[in-house]
Design a protein around this motif. Structure first.
Motif, PDB file in Angstrom:
ATOM      1  N   UNK A  59     -14.496  -3.704  14.230  1.00 41.45           N
ATOM      2  CA  UNK A  59     -13.927  -2.534  14.915  1.00 41.45           C
ATOM      3  C   UNK A  59     -14.367  -1.243  14.220  1.00 41.45           C
ATOM      4  N   UNK A 136     -19.497   0.729  -0.507  1.00 45.76           N
ATOM      5  CA  UNK A 136     -18.530   1.172  -1.509  1.00 45.76           C
ATOM      6  C   UNK A 136     -19.225   1.658  -2.774  1.00 45.76           C
ATOM      7  N   UNK A 233      -9.946   1.410  -5.047  1.00 49.22           N
ATOM      8  CA  UNK A 233     -10.288   0.208  -4.272  1.00 49.22           C
ATOM      9  C   UNK A 233     -11.161  -0.724  -5.116  1.00 49.22           C
ATOM     10  N   UNK A 235     -11.582  -4.398  -6.285  1.00 48.02           N
ATOM     11  CA  UNK A 235     -11.066  -5.705  -5.871  1.00 48.02           C
ATOM     12  C   UNK A 235     -10.563  -6.522  -7.057  1.00 48.02           C
ATOM     13  N   UNK A 243      -1.705  -7.905  -7.648  1.00 42.74           N
ATOM     14  CA  UNK A 243      -0.858  -7.139  -6.724  1.00 42.74           C
ATOM     15  C   UNK A 243       0.579  -7.648  -6.789  1.00 42.74           C
ATOM     16  N   UNK A 263      -6.688   1.976   1.366  1.00 41.41           N
ATOM     17  CA  UNK A 263      -6.747   0.922   2.372  1.00 41.41           C
ATOM     18  C   UNK A 263      -5.431   0.916   3.141  1.00 41.41           C
ATOM     19  N   UNK A 265      -4.136  -1.369   4.752  1.00 43.91           N
ATOM     20  CA  UNK A 265      -3.400  -2.620   4.568  1.00 43.91           C
ATOM     21  C   UNK A 265      -2.480  -2.573   3.357  1.00 43.91           C
ATOM     22  N   UNK A 266      -2.644  -1.585   2.497  1.00 42.36           N
ATOM     23  CA  UNK A 266      -1.791  -1.474   1.319  1.00 42.36           C
ATOM     24  C   UNK A 266      -0.574  -0.598   1.568  1.00 42.36           C
ATOM     25  N   UNK A 340      -0.929   8.031  11.287  1.00 39.08           N
ATOM     26  CA  UNK A 340      -0.151   6.819  11.558  1.00 39.08           C
ATOM     27  C   UNK A 340       1.108   6.815  10.695  1.00 39.08           C
TER      28      UNK A 340
ATOM     29  N   UNK B   1     -16.408  -5.285  -5.995  1.00 33.09           N
ATOM     30  CA  UNK B   1     -15.947  -4.158  -5.189  1.00 33.09           C
ATOM     31  C   UNK B   1     -16.047  -4.502  -3.710  1.00 33.09           C
ATOM     32  N   UNK B   2     -15.086  -4.104  -2.967  1.00 32.99           N
ATOM     33  CA  UNK B   2     -15.063  -4.490  -1.576  1.00 32.99           C
ATOM     34  C   UNK B   2     -14.492  -3.360  -0.732  1.00 32.99           C
ATOM     35  N   UNK B   3     -14.461  -3.566   0.557  1.00 35.94           N
ATOM     36  CA  UNK B   3     -14.043  -2.514   1.460  1.00 35.94           C
ATOM     37  C   UNK B   3     -12.714  -2.841   2.123  1.00 35.94           C
ATOM     38  N   UNK B   4     -11.647  -2.388   1.576  1.00 32.05           N
ATOM     39  CA  UNK B   4     -10.352  -2.331   2.246  1.00 32.05           C
ATOM     40  C   UNK B   4      -9.877  -3.659   2.816  1.00 32.05           C
ATOM     41  N   UNK B   5     -10.194  -4.756   2.163  1.00 31.23           N
ATOM     42  CA  UNK B   5      -9.689  -6.033   2.642  1.00 31.23           C
ATOM     43  C   UNK B   5      -8.444  -6.471   1.882  1.00 31.23           C
ATOM     44  N   UNK B   6      -7.878  -5.580   1.130  1.00 37.06           N
ATOM     45  CA  UNK B   6      -6.721  -5.923   0.320  1.00 37.06           C
ATOM     46  C   UNK B   6      -5.531  -6.233   1.213  1.00 37.06           C
ATOM     47  N   UNK B   7      -4.731  -7.188   0.785  1.00 41.82           N
ATOM     48  CA  UNK B   7      -3.551  -7.554   1.569  1.00 41.82           C
ATOM     49  C   UNK B   7      -2.331  -7.615   0.671  1.00 41.82           C
ATOM     50  N   UNK B   8      -1.249  -7.016   1.140  1.00 38.86           N
ATOM     51  CA  UNK B   8       0.004  -7.112   0.411  1.00 38.86           C
ATOM     52  C   UNK B   8       0.667  -8.445   0.724  1.00 38.86           C
ATOM     53  N   UNK B  25      -1.466   1.203  13.314  1.00 34.35           N
ATOM     54  CA  UNK B  25      -2.251   1.507  12.124  1.00 34.35           C
ATOM     55  C   UNK B  25      -3.727   1.299  12.387  1.00 34.35           C
ATOM     56  N   UNK B  26      -4.492   2.325  12.087  1.00 36.00           N
ATOM     57  CA  UNK B  26      -5.936   2.194  12.200  1.00 36.00           C
ATOM     58  C   UNK B  26      -6.496   2.653  13.522  1.00 36.00           C
TER      59      UNK B  26
END
Lengths: 344, 251
Positions: A59, A136, A233, A235, A243, A263, A265-266, A340, B1-8, B25-26
């Protein structure tokens, strides 16, 4: 233009997994079964230079494509090839052979890495100029590609702070950050930029492989000395275990400070962590990449000697309203400055 | 290092609710605006007409759209900030279009209702820079809102400054400040009335040069069968909403 954006959005799912026959014949050769042409847009006039876009199918990349194609369509031929998996280098090579692009756009780290492998293995020293997006920590990275520039994916701290100050009524002068040694240079450059907006960065360096206790200790120390906390960010620092066992207990004990994350998602009112997320506006990122490509075209399809990696200009924001209301004093107009707004 | 794939770690897995009828969201604000057009007609408080708005204000598109809908009862308003989105939305044949007169002119749309402030339908623009007041003759790079596309915006900006100036276009008012913060341009061009809000968002030592040339304030084109009722609603819009657009009277 062969397809409008609306057409693109409608047909995109149908394109996944299959090669597309285009309204004009291929320039040379045919598309192998394994190569997926996500999209082609033809210029208003024949003979226009081609820009080849190499992108995974997500997306976010579709939004970048939208901004890119809105700016470049009409003037250039545009083609988007799906680059995912181990065959990406070969896909890019075939794309270059087929389209003979004047310029390339490379989206995300694996695509950039695939292109780097292609350059390294090629006997041909000449490659078209490339613009990198969604990669990144591109800023500050030594150039590993020939003829490439781009836009960093990380939203600069100065932008995070400017946005946060629109929301929080209390002064935001000192921003804390916990980082591993390898991020020192990045943090220093961000601190220098943020200094223009009178922001002081309070650094707390942890080891290369910290455990949850080290994260909690670092959080306790840095929170005593800052007005907000900036979460990188990284990882390794944001692994599921750190976390759950380090960050979450650490940020959810007093003293509370706004937590800035990169992010969406955080940020969740169901699990209080990030107060405020600031992300690149992907459509605007596409527009910014298009403008870089237009500059390259204006210079005869070559990179300016002083071409530097840009920072993303435009952002979208997400707030955990539950946490923000419970812990901080919001400005009366705060929510009008957030894209948002999340609540339970 | 990665792109915003973090999950709580969240136990129930349910998604939180987006607030104020806003986006999930998003999702982009432009996407939300488009959905309003698709679903706005019919039902309680049915629209008496549709209005396409292409203006830039110091608030997010979601909030602006909410204000427009509250201030123009019965009108289905769609706010867009990108010129490409504006051009696509024009294809949906709205009943009226609210934007700058220069944009109406560029699209061949009629000027049916004009906004005025202090009795004038024109306003002054200014160059804002970090450090001393920018000199329009000397300035080498200028940031500006993209109101007319690449060529049109370049011509518009260069009509205020020297013809050789490099123009950096942005799609949101808030994006003008990063251009100055990151020193991508020497100055940004914007309506002088908006400078206080931009100053309030920054601690940079900003200084402005108010320019002599003027630009038309927001205006409305009647473009559809229900255009007259939309124009009537705009003429009666709340004063605070009108002032947000730089207007205190519609004529």
């Amino acid at each position: 233009m062969a397809l409008t954006r609306r057409d693109f959005i409608i047909v995109l799912p149908a394109l996944a997994g299959s090669a597309v026959s285009c309204s004009r014949p291929p320039r040379e050769g045919s598309v192998p079964e394994s190569d997926v042409v996500l999209f082609e847009v033809h210029a208003a006039h024949s003979g226009a230079p081609c820009v080849l876009v190499c992108m995974p199918e997500t997306r976010q990349t579709a939004e970048v494509w939208r901004g890119l194609s809105d700016e470049l369509s009409g003037e250039f031929e545009l083609a988007a090839l799906r680059t995912e998996g181990v065959q990406s280098s070969a896909t890019i090579a075939r794309g270059i052979q087929r389209y003979r692009p004047a310029g390339l756009v490379l989206m995300n780290n694996p695509t950039v890495e695939a292109y780097r492998r292609l350059q390294a293995s090629s006997q041909d020293p000449k490659f078209p100029p490339a613009v990198i997006v969604m990669s990144s920590f591109l800023e500050g990275t030594p150039p590993r590609l020939r003829a490439a520039t781009g836009i960093s994916y990380e939203v600069p701290l100065i932008t995070l702070v400017t946005n946060l100050r629109k929301l929080i009524a209390t002064p935001i002068d000192r921003v804390g950050v916990i980082h591993r040694p390898g991020f020192s240079g990045f943090v220093e450059r961000q601190a220098a930029l943020a200094g223009r907006e009178q922001t002081v960065v309070v650094r707390e360096e942890v080891s290369q492989n910290p455990n949850s206790s080290e994260i909690k200790r670092a959080l306790r120390r840095v929170k005593q000395r800052c007005d907000a906390l900036w979460v990188l960010n990284d990882d390794r620092l944001l692994s599921p275990r750190l976390l759950a066992e380090g960050w979450l207990p650490g940020v959810n004990e007093a003293p509370w400070v706004p937590i800035l994350v990169g992010a969406a998602s955080l940020v969740s009112p169901r699990q209080s962590f990030g107060t405020f997320a600031v992300l690149p506006d992907h459509t605007a990122l596409g527009t910014q990449a298009a403008n870089l490509m237009l500059d390259i075209a204006d210079q005869g399809w070559s990179l300016a000697p002083a071409a530097v990696v840009q920072l993303p200009l435009s952002t979208t924001t997400t707030i955990d309203l539950e946490q923000a209301r419970a812990r901080f004093a919001l400005r009366p107009s705060a929510l009008s400055h957030v894209d948002n707004v999340l609540e339970r | 290092m990665m792109l915003s794939n973090f999950q709580l770690p969240i136990a129930d897995g349910k998604s939180p609710r987006a607030h104020l009828g806003g986006t999930v969201a998003g999702a982009t604000a432009a996407g939300a605006a488009a959905s309003v057009v698709a679903t706005g007609a019919g039902g309680p408080g049915a629209a008496t007409g549709s209005l396409l708005v292409h203006l830039h204000v110091f608030m997010k598109q979601r909030a602006f759209q909410t204000l427009l809908e509250a201030g123009l009862p019965g009108v289905t308003a769609t706010a867009v900030s990108r010129i490409a989105d504006f051009e696509r939305a024009l294809e949906d044949a709205p009943d009226a279009v609210l934007t700058l007169p220069i944009v109406l002119s560029a699209k061949g749309l009629p000027l049916s209702l004009r906004g005025a402030m202090g009795g004038s339908t024109e306003e002054r623009y200014a160059l804002l820079g970090s450090g001393g007041p920018p000199d329009p003759v000397q300035v080498a790079s200028v940031g500006a809102l993209d109101v007319l596309g690449r060529d049109g915006t370049n011509r518009f900006v260069r009509s205020f400054v020297n013809a050789g100036a490099h123009v950096e276009r942005v799609t949101k008012l808030e994006d003008l400040l990063p251009l100055l913060q990151m020193q991508r341009v020497e100055a940004v061009l914007l309506p002088a009335r908006l400078i206080p809000e931009l100053r309030a968002a920054s601690r940079l030592p900003l200084a402005e040069s108010v320019l002599a040339a003027t630009v038309g304030l927001p205006a409305v084109a009647n473009t559809g069968a229900n255009g007259s009722s939309v124009l009537a609603a705009i003429s009666k819009m709340p004063k605070d909403l009108s002032r947000l657009l730089g207007v205190d009277e519609w004529r």
